[in-house]
Each structure stands twice: as structure tokens, then as C-alpha cells.
Scaffold this motif. Structure first.
Motif, short mmCIF file in Angstrom:
data_model
loop_
_atom_site.label_atom_id
_atom_site.label_comp_id
_atom_site.label_asym_id
_atom_site.label_seq_id
_atom_site.Cartn_x
_atom_site.Cartn_y
_atom_site.Cartn_z
N PHE A 115 11.87 7.10 -15.89
CA PHE A 115 12.91 6.14 -16.20
C PHE A 115 12.40 5.14 -17.23
N ASN A 116 13.29 4.59 -17.98
CA ASN A 116 13.04 3.65 -19.08
C ASN A 116 12.77 4.42 -20.35
N GLU A 117 13.35 3.94 -21.42
CA GLU A 117 13.13 4.54 -22.73
C GLU A 117 12.09 3.76 -23.52
N GLU A 118 11.60 2.69 -22.94
CA GLU A 118 10.52 1.92 -23.54
C GLU A 118 9.65 1.36 -22.42
N ALA A 119 8.45 0.93 -22.78
CA ALA A 119 7.50 0.45 -21.77
C ALA A 119 8.04 -0.78 -21.06
N PRO A 120 7.77 -0.94 -19.78
CA PRO A 120 6.95 -0.07 -18.94
C PRO A 120 7.75 1.13 -18.43
N TYR A 121 7.06 2.23 -18.27
CA TYR A 121 7.67 3.47 -17.81
C TYR A 121 7.47 3.61 -16.30
N ILE A 122 8.48 4.17 -15.65
CA ILE A 122 8.44 4.35 -14.20
C ILE A 122 8.82 5.80 -13.91
N TRP A 123 8.04 6.46 -13.05
CA TRP A 123 8.30 7.82 -12.62
C TRP A 123 8.54 7.81 -11.12
N ILE A 124 9.38 8.73 -10.66
CA ILE A 124 9.59 8.94 -9.23
C ILE A 124 9.16 10.37 -8.92
N TYR A 125 8.36 10.53 -7.87
CA TYR A 125 7.89 11.84 -7.42
C TYR A 125 8.25 12.00 -5.95
N ARG A 126 8.62 13.24 -5.60
CA ARG A 126 8.94 13.57 -4.21
C ARG A 126 7.86 14.50 -3.70
N GLY A 127 7.40 14.24 -2.49
CA GLY A 127 6.36 15.07 -1.88
C GLY A 127 6.89 15.89 -0.74
N ASP A 128 5.99 16.53 -0.05
CA ASP A 128 6.35 17.33 1.12
C ASP A 128 6.94 16.43 2.20
N ALA A 129 7.85 17.00 2.94
CA ALA A 129 8.48 16.26 4.02
C ALA A 129 7.49 15.97 5.13
N GLU A 130 7.53 14.73 5.60
CA GLU A 130 6.72 14.32 6.76
C GLU A 130 7.71 13.94 7.85
N ASN A 131 7.59 14.57 8.99
CA ASN A 131 8.49 14.30 10.11
C ASN A 131 9.96 14.43 9.71
N GLY A 132 10.25 15.40 8.83
CA GLY A 132 11.62 15.65 8.42
C GLY A 132 12.13 14.71 7.34
N GLY A 138 1.77 -5.59 -10.94
CA GLY A 138 3.00 -6.37 -11.06
C GLY A 138 4.24 -5.55 -10.76
N ASN A 139 4.32 -4.33 -11.29
CA ASN A 139 5.47 -3.46 -11.01
C ASN A 139 5.53 -3.07 -9.53
N ALA A 140 4.37 -2.81 -8.94
CA ALA A 140 4.34 -2.46 -7.52
C ALA A 140 4.83 -3.63 -6.67
N VAL A 141 4.37 -4.84 -6.98
CA VAL A 141 4.81 -6.02 -6.22
C VAL A 141 6.31 -6.23 -6.38
N MET A 142 6.83 -6.12 -7.61
CA MET A 142 8.28 -6.32 -7.81
C MET A 142 9.11 -5.29 -7.05
N LEU A 143 8.66 -4.04 -7.07
CA LEU A 143 9.39 -3.00 -6.37
C LEU A 143 9.38 -3.24 -4.86
N LEU A 144 8.22 -3.58 -4.33
CA LEU A 144 8.12 -3.86 -2.89
C LEU A 144 8.90 -5.11 -2.51
N TYR A 145 8.84 -6.13 -3.35
CA TYR A 145 9.58 -7.37 -3.09
C TYR A 145 11.09 -7.09 -3.07
N ALA A 146 11.57 -6.30 -4.04
CA ALA A 146 12.99 -5.96 -4.07
C ALA A 146 13.38 -5.18 -2.82
N ARG A 147 12.49 -4.31 -2.36
CA ARG A 147 12.76 -3.49 -1.17
C ARG A 147 12.91 -4.34 0.08
#
Length: 163
Positions: A61-78, A124-133
């Protein structure tokens, strides 16, 4: 590893790291014991590229910096697990945020060889994402801008001390 507690808009959070404290965080540092909404542990010198092996890239996501990616992993507990990557370069992420399902204990993994700007961007991006959550649970909304424009084109400026 140093553990520092910060409080923004009455929401406390903790960062555990060996990195120097960013100047932007200093006004929010608190010595008072706090029930933290989340903790972020910063782990340096990681093989982020190797950690991405086996994860499905949902998108960049984002067409300019900073760039953010989302990855999905194996299911844990469904339940699918998700990781969020950050970088200032569009090629690949150089850090990876691993969020806990309850949102309390989280880690951001930083690749080896990053400069201070790249490390601060990742944390900084990690803190903002967690704070928003967690903000919704505390009737708080993160606005990373001083002006917001609504669907009818009206702009609203938010003035005041950060936090």
C-alpha cells in the motif's frame, strides 16, 4: 533492553528497545506507573526476508514512502495471522510487525544494517498502527494530520498540542 512508557491522549503504551529515544516521543514520556494499552518490543538485526518466506503477500500500500505491506500466514487456532511490513523503499519491507491477537504484546523486527531514519520509520509506523488499533477501545481516534476533509469537501483543522 530499556523499557519506556509513553502517554498520548490518556492512552499509555510501552516500547522496549535498545535504540535511542526518538525526539518526537520525549514530550509523551511518563514515569508514572501505567496500565499500558500495548507493549512494542523492538528486535534488531533480523532476517526479515527469511521471516517473509511462507507468508502470502496480501498487498503493498502507498504509492510513495513510507510503504506498507500486509502478509497473511498460516491459520493458528482457525484464525489467519497477519504481519505488517514497513520500508521507505518500494522493493520490499525491511521491518515486520507481528501483532498479538489480543493486541497487548507486539514485536517489530528490524533487518540488519538499517540506518537511524529507517529504524525510526519502522518503530513509528508500528506504534501508530497499534495505537490506532487500541484507540477504538478507549474512545480515541488517531488523526495523523492537522487537517481532515470530509466527503463534501469541507476541511477541518485540528489545532493544539499533540496528544
Amino acid at each position: 533492553m530499556v523499557s519506556r512508557t509513553y502517554k498520548v491522549a490518556d492512552i499509555a503504551f510501552r516500547i522496549k528497545t535498545d535504540l535511542p529515544e526518538p525526539k518526537a516521543y520525549k514530550p509523551f514520556a511518563t514515569e508514572e506507573p501505567a496500565d499500558c494499552a500495548f507493549t512494542l518490543e523492538v528486535v534488531e538485526g533480523c532476517d526479515v526476508e527469511g521471516m517473509l518466506a511462507g507468508l502470502e503477500k496480501v498487498g503493498r500500500f502507498n504509492e510513495e514512502a513510507p510503504y506498507i505491506w500486509i502478509y497473511r500466514g498460516d491459520a493458528e487456532n482457525g484464525t489467519d495471522t497477519y504481519r505488517v511490513g514497513f520500508s521507505l523503499s518500494p522493493q520490499r519491507p525491511y521491518s515486520l510487525l507481528e501483532m498479538s491477537m489480543d493486541g497487548l504484546e507486539n514485536r517489530v523486527y528490524l533487518a540488519s544494517g538499517l540506518d537511524v531514519r529507517e529504524m525510526e520509520n519502522s518503530v513509528g509506523n508500528a506504534v501508530m498502527l497499534l495505537y490506532a488499533r487500541v484507540g477504538a477501545d478507549h474512545d480515541t481516534m488517531l488523526i495523523h494530520s492537522s487537517t481532515v476533509v470530509d466527503s463534501e469537501g469541507c476541511g477541518y483543522a485540528f489545532l493544539g498540542k499533540s496528544g
